[in-house]
Design a protein around this motif. Sequence first.
Motif, mmCIF file in Angstrom:
data_model
loop_
_atom_site.group_PDB
_atom_site.id
_atom_site.type_symbol
_atom_site.label_atom_id
_atom_site.label_comp_id
_atom_site.label_asym_id
_atom_site.label_seq_id
_atom_site.Cartn_x
_atom_site.Cartn_y
_atom_site.Cartn_z
ATOM 1 N N LEU A 270 -7.402 -25.665 -24.620
ATOM 2 C CA LEU A 270 -7.902 -24.321 -24.901
ATOM 3 C C LEU A 270 -7.612 -23.301 -23.808
ATOM 4 O O LEU A 270 -7.656 -22.103 -24.043
ATOM 5 N N PHE A 271 -7.306 -23.752 -22.592
ATOM 6 C CA PHE A 271 -7.233 -22.807 -21.483
ATOM 7 C C PHE A 271 -5.819 -22.380 -21.151
ATOM 8 O O PHE A 271 -4.918 -23.197 -21.119
ATOM 9 N N MET A 272 -5.648 -21.079 -20.896
ATOM 10 C CA MET A 272 -4.341 -20.645 -20.436
ATOM 11 C C MET A 272 -4.412 -19.539 -19.393
ATOM 12 O O MET A 272 -3.432 -19.201 -18.774
ATOM 13 N N ARG A 273 -5.603 -18.966 -19.212
ATOM 14 C CA ARG A 273 -5.682 -17.831 -18.285
ATOM 15 C C ARG A 273 -6.011 -18.316 -16.883
ATOM 16 O O ARG A 273 -6.205 -19.500 -16.650
ATOM 17 N N ASN A 274 -6.068 -17.361 -15.957
ATOM 18 C CA ASN A 274 -6.302 -17.738 -14.577
ATOM 19 C C ASN A 274 -7.769 -17.897 -14.215
ATOM 20 O O ASN A 274 -8.091 -18.457 -13.176
ATOM 21 N N ASP B 63 -10.423 -16.492 -20.263
ATOM 22 C CA ASP B 63 -10.276 -17.312 -21.459
ATOM 23 C C ASP B 63 -11.433 -17.072 -22.432
ATOM 24 O O ASP B 63 -11.242 -16.967 -23.639
ATOM 25 N N LYS C 206 1.708 -19.133 -12.937
ATOM 26 C CA LYS C 206 1.405 -20.565 -12.873
ATOM 27 C C LYS C 206 2.194 -21.219 -11.749
ATOM 28 O O LYS C 206 1.672 -22.029 -10.999
ATOM 29 N N THR D 138 0.611 -24.211 -19.226
ATOM 30 C CA THR D 138 -0.439 -24.402 -18.244
ATOM 31 C C THR D 138 -0.784 -25.874 -18.118
ATOM 32 O O THR D 138 -0.823 -26.433 -17.025
ATOM 33 N N SER E 17 1.741 -20.944 -24.307
ATOM 34 C CA SER E 17 1.191 -20.673 -22.971
ATOM 35 C C SER E 17 0.245 -21.779 -22.524
ATOM 36 O O SER E 17 0.273 -22.204 -21.369
ATOM 37 N N ILE E 18 -0.605 -22.232 -23.453
ATOM 38 C CA ILE E 18 -1.540 -23.291 -23.106
ATOM 39 C C ILE E 18 -0.777 -24.553 -22.741
ATOM 40 O O ILE E 18 -1.089 -25.256 -21.778
ATOM 41 N N GLN F 80 -6.566 -24.697 -31.316
ATOM 42 C CA GLN F 80 -6.568 -23.249 -31.458
ATOM 43 C C GLN F 80 -7.059 -22.838 -32.847
ATOM 44 O O GLN F 80 -7.773 -21.875 -33.012
ATOM 45 N N TYR G 109 -8.697 -25.076 -14.598
ATOM 46 C CA TYR G 109 -8.283 -26.425 -14.206
ATOM 47 C C TYR G 109 -8.877 -26.852 -12.868
ATOM 48 O O TYR G 109 -8.687 -27.970 -12.436
ATOM 49 N N ASP G 110 -9.588 -25.928 -12.212
ATOM 50 C CA ASP G 110 -10.173 -26.288 -10.924
ATOM 51 C C ASP G 110 -11.607 -26.786 -11.050
ATOM 52 O O ASP G 110 -12.233 -27.099 -10.059
ATOM 53 N N HIS H 97 -10.580 -20.967 -11.737
ATOM 54 C CA HIS H 97 -9.482 -21.356 -12.617
ATOM 55 C C HIS H 97 -9.964 -22.518 -13.486
ATOM 56 O O HIS H 97 -10.607 -23.443 -12.992
ATOM 57 N N GLN I 3 -8.686 -29.195 -22.362
ATOM 58 C CA GLN I 3 -7.494 -28.579 -21.773
ATOM 59 C C GLN I 3 -6.582 -27.945 -22.821
ATOM 60 O O GLN I 3 -5.646 -27.242 -22.472
ATOM 61 N N ARG J 174 0.906 -20.268 -8.417
ATOM 62 C CA ARG J 174 -0.324 -20.994 -8.114
ATOM 63 C C ARG J 174 0.002 -22.394 -7.595
ATOM 64 O O ARG J 174 -0.571 -22.869 -6.618
#
Lengths: 298, 237, 664
Positions: free
Chosen positions: C480-484, C489, B224, A191, A187-188, A163, C526-527, C524, C478, B227
């Motif tokens: 860096l990502f947190m949104r849907n 992002d 999350k 996820t 949050s990251i 970040q 992660y997809d 997404h 990975q 999902r």
Amino acid sequence: MRNNEDAFSTLHPTVVFGHFVTVVGVSVVFLHPLILAVSFVGALAYVCYLKGWSGIRKMFPGVLAMMVFAALFNPIFNHRGMTILCYWYDNPITLESILYGLAASLMIGAVLLWFVSYNQVMTSDKFLCVFGRMIPALSLTFSMVLRFLPRYFVQAKHIAAAQRGIGRDVFSGSWYARARHGSAVFSIMLTWALENAVDTSDSMLARGYGLPGRTAYTDFRFRQRDLAAGVTLGGGLLVVIVAIVAGVLRANYFPIFDLNAASYLSWLVIAVWGLICATPLIMGLREEAVWRSLRLNL
Amino acid sequence: MNRRVILTWVLALVGIPAVIVCSVLFRFDRSYYFVSLVIIVLAMLPFFAAFEGRRPQAREIVIIATLTAIAVAGRAAFFMLPQFKPSAAIVIITGASLGRESGFIVGALTGFVSNFVFGHGPWTPWQMFAYGLLGFLAGVIFSKRLAKTSGLGGYKPLLILYGALGTFIIYGLLVDTASVMIWASSFTWSAAKLVYLSGVPFNLIHALASAVFLALLATLLTEKLARLKRRYGLFQP
Amino acid sequence: MALVAFESLTFSYPQGKREVLSDVNAILEPGEFVLLIGESGCGKTTLLRHLKTALTPHGSRLGTVRFDERLLTAVSSAEQARRIGFVLQNPDNQIVTDKVWHELAFGLESLGIEQAVIRRRVAEMASFFGVGTWYHRDVATLSGGQKQLLNLAAVMTLQPDLLILDEPTAQLDPIAAMEFLAAAKRINDEIGTTVLVSEHRLETAFPLCDRVLVMNAGRLIVDELPRNVGRMLAKTSDPMVAALPTAVKLALALGANSGADLRSTTENPISIREGRAYLRKKLSLACSSQVEVAEVCAGIATSPSETPAADVDVAGVATKMNAPVGESCAGAVCAVMDVGEGGDSAAGMGGSDVADVAGAGVAIATISPSGLRDITTRTVVTTRDREATSVITAQDVWFRYDKNGDDVLRGVDLKVYQGEFACIVGGNGGGKTTTLGVLSGAHKPYRGKLSVLGLDPKKASGLELFRAGLAVLPQDPQTLFMRNTIADDLGDAAAQHYKNPDERRSAVRDAATTVGITQLLERHPYDVSGGEKQRAALAMALLTRPKLLLLDEPTKGMDNPVKTRLAELLQQLTADGLTILMVSHDVEFASVYASRCLLFFDGSVVAEGTPREFFAGNSFYTTAANRLGRGLVPGAVNVTDLVTYCRSLPLKATISQDANGGAR
């Protein structure tokens, strides 16, 4: 990691766990001053043995503070007892409640000290060994949590660094920006953890998790010496409980403090109790003596 | 319901009153701590037995372990701020999204495992029960409602309110009561009053922390989890 | 008696329009070691997952999978768990419990096996894999390579008949990858377990396997012996041709003869050793025609690796090797020992990965000091005139993680110039990644001078460096990502520079176009695949409008076509004025695309130069083509060099004629 364990810790986890339940349980239930004093000394000696002087110096002040607090707490809030010594803000301070406070203080000290050694001796894998069969799913979950935790701390560092690399530094900028960047890291992390968990469950499925009749393997073996220790411990515990229930050792605090007269029998019970409390220390010292004699013979 | 679950319910429903009656009858009054400990443990047994009894799938176990680890890591990450920790918020969100049983398990495990980091003590069972109850009640109140909205819907303010009140009342009261038991060895109202009053600032901070973390994380984490539920068909009865 | 049979297997995901697998027919015989290759996203993983019902994805399916003559779906889950072992890509994700011994026992517990039997099986496997020394450890203390070996061992305790490895080395460094594949081969050799592995490291994997399956867009296009794959694949113009081992590519380019004996190692080379024999034969044919003999011979004479001195050094390497890499590195030691015996750089295991073994901090010592000086003095001359535009300057930088620890950086001197694509290569533990940390201000060195974009990272805050135009792309996108959605992002990343929502949207679209992920914006994060994640991460970095981009191991886990795409993108960005400093294990990538390479060893830069001078000067830590051509084709760094040289020999015609003649 299993290299530097003392002799007591190398006993089978069920015996070790049983010992802790015994010493803590008896100390909590039977507020007899001698029982508590012996328990306290035993616990303190074992902690000294495990952690050394520097370890004691680090945690003992905290324990002592709690003991003092308990010793004061009871007389101030507990006004039962016949022997009124003085009044404090119109409330009677009784001799009985002071004695009771001292007993409670010993009890808290003993329990806390036993927990200090418990935290070092009963490592998570030993806990799993004791409960793996009884509560397999929870034990596995517990083991997985322990597996994830160190991994998450490492990953949190990676995320914070990543970040920072795209301008969301947790350690510079306005207070608000930093809080926002910190929450982004969290949050990251969330996820990442949840998405990668699916891989973990695939790996479990691939190795047959969910089939009926799962067993719980443990690397610990129950040996002759564990049996001996377990039987001795159980016998001792039985003696103490029977003696107390039968009134060989009796302590009443209210309305008036009263201990039953000392008898050979009561001293014998205290001795048995003392042996139980000192077992970890005695085992450790004995093994060290053996080592020393072995080295001398070389 | 399987046999073990029934057994534990019987144990809890018969055992708890029995312990109380025994303690009164046999003038066991000196060890309030011990009696209350037995009660707490008996009360937790049915939940654990239910979890064991339905033999959870790999994916459920992994997600419960993940959420617990995050809650524990959260408690450890904020160790420098006393009582300001996200654990309760995560437990509450778990209960709300995945149901009361998962909420209780994640809560109780959080209380348990975090003490492997912070040190076990006589307080461990109370913390387990308090976190567990927090998650359980969140499940009771929210999980049915959230299942219909497939997200947080309009329940976020309510969730935050529950988080703050729950943390303050349920967690605070239980853990402080444990303190009374531990310190006083016998329960007196004046002692309890002192402990509760002195606990108020800490519990307020804890409640505030829960509200703040719920405000920050609730939407994200429920999404999350939704999902994952969608993708893998988890936690569906 | 096939162990596994895919019969017209066709599969598509519920939402998906296209078929992920179409009409796949293949057979695995018991005891085979089969390699499955193909471009990312061609359906390899989906195919492998069809070999285990518990992991098979949901979707519509035609055709069947048979295991041991039965429909796989008819094989009970207990039997599948026991007889079919599966190891996935990410070593960390697969580990379930916190202790090594518990992880080893996990599968056996699931099968409900009793204590004593578990104890024996676990003991056997721990001994077989040399796990003994870390048996009691927490898994968190293991290295990535050890973790993946643990995953393999944990599957092998079940004594499976079939072992499926889905890109098992993608997340490992080259040495760990070699160890892992060597362990898989050993299982195949000594226990007889059938192995099906999908891999990107073909240079290492080709010589190990009995058969190669190549997939393209869900179809199985080649099913051949390794020696024959090159020729079959060349007919299809599949992108995987570029990923084939150097020796195969060389033979293809110089016209391998279709009628040749498939088992002839000299006609169809697949390893470096065989490639050298092949090349030697080609060259000697040319030489025997009495043309240019002198030139070729001179090339051999000046080659450093074939002098007697090399043998002395190699002995040293072998002893040093044991120290850092550990006892389980037997395969790697063998590979290096071969250098001494045959003069070839990479016999047994073959491939570029051997170069990286050298990078483990062992064989570097064999580069003669004089050789090193040659390279560095040359670079000093070429770079002096660029002095004024240096973006990064580090002078004698020392760093350690804690006061009582060892120095990780020991006097790093380096410069990175405006608009270049510099690449730091070197083995594990050399301090490459730490250097990036120091340059980005994440770690503070205790000695030395630093200047990055005119700031001193020791003093400047993260925010100041970022405002000056520094962006760092982490190894794992990975983080860096947190949104849907990826778009969200990217929008977050853009928010720092583009306040207006419309501006932001168009900036996101532009960045997505630059890296080629416009079609993924609503997915997404992660997809999408690993390579796509990496590109999305790059787009995030670009949206911060950097002047200097630091990249940590960006090619990790990528296959060749994806790497090529990334490289083209990076070159485009440097052409537009961005300065890039990359850290990598990937020698082949650096040799082709970097504008300058720096070799890191033991905490400092020990050699630098343009890829050509750099790799031509190295003996071990160099490209496969360089090792293949060492002493035969002077200064060759890639296959094209080898081919050009061979073709430039006056008797080009004779070569192919004689080659045909040789086959008769």
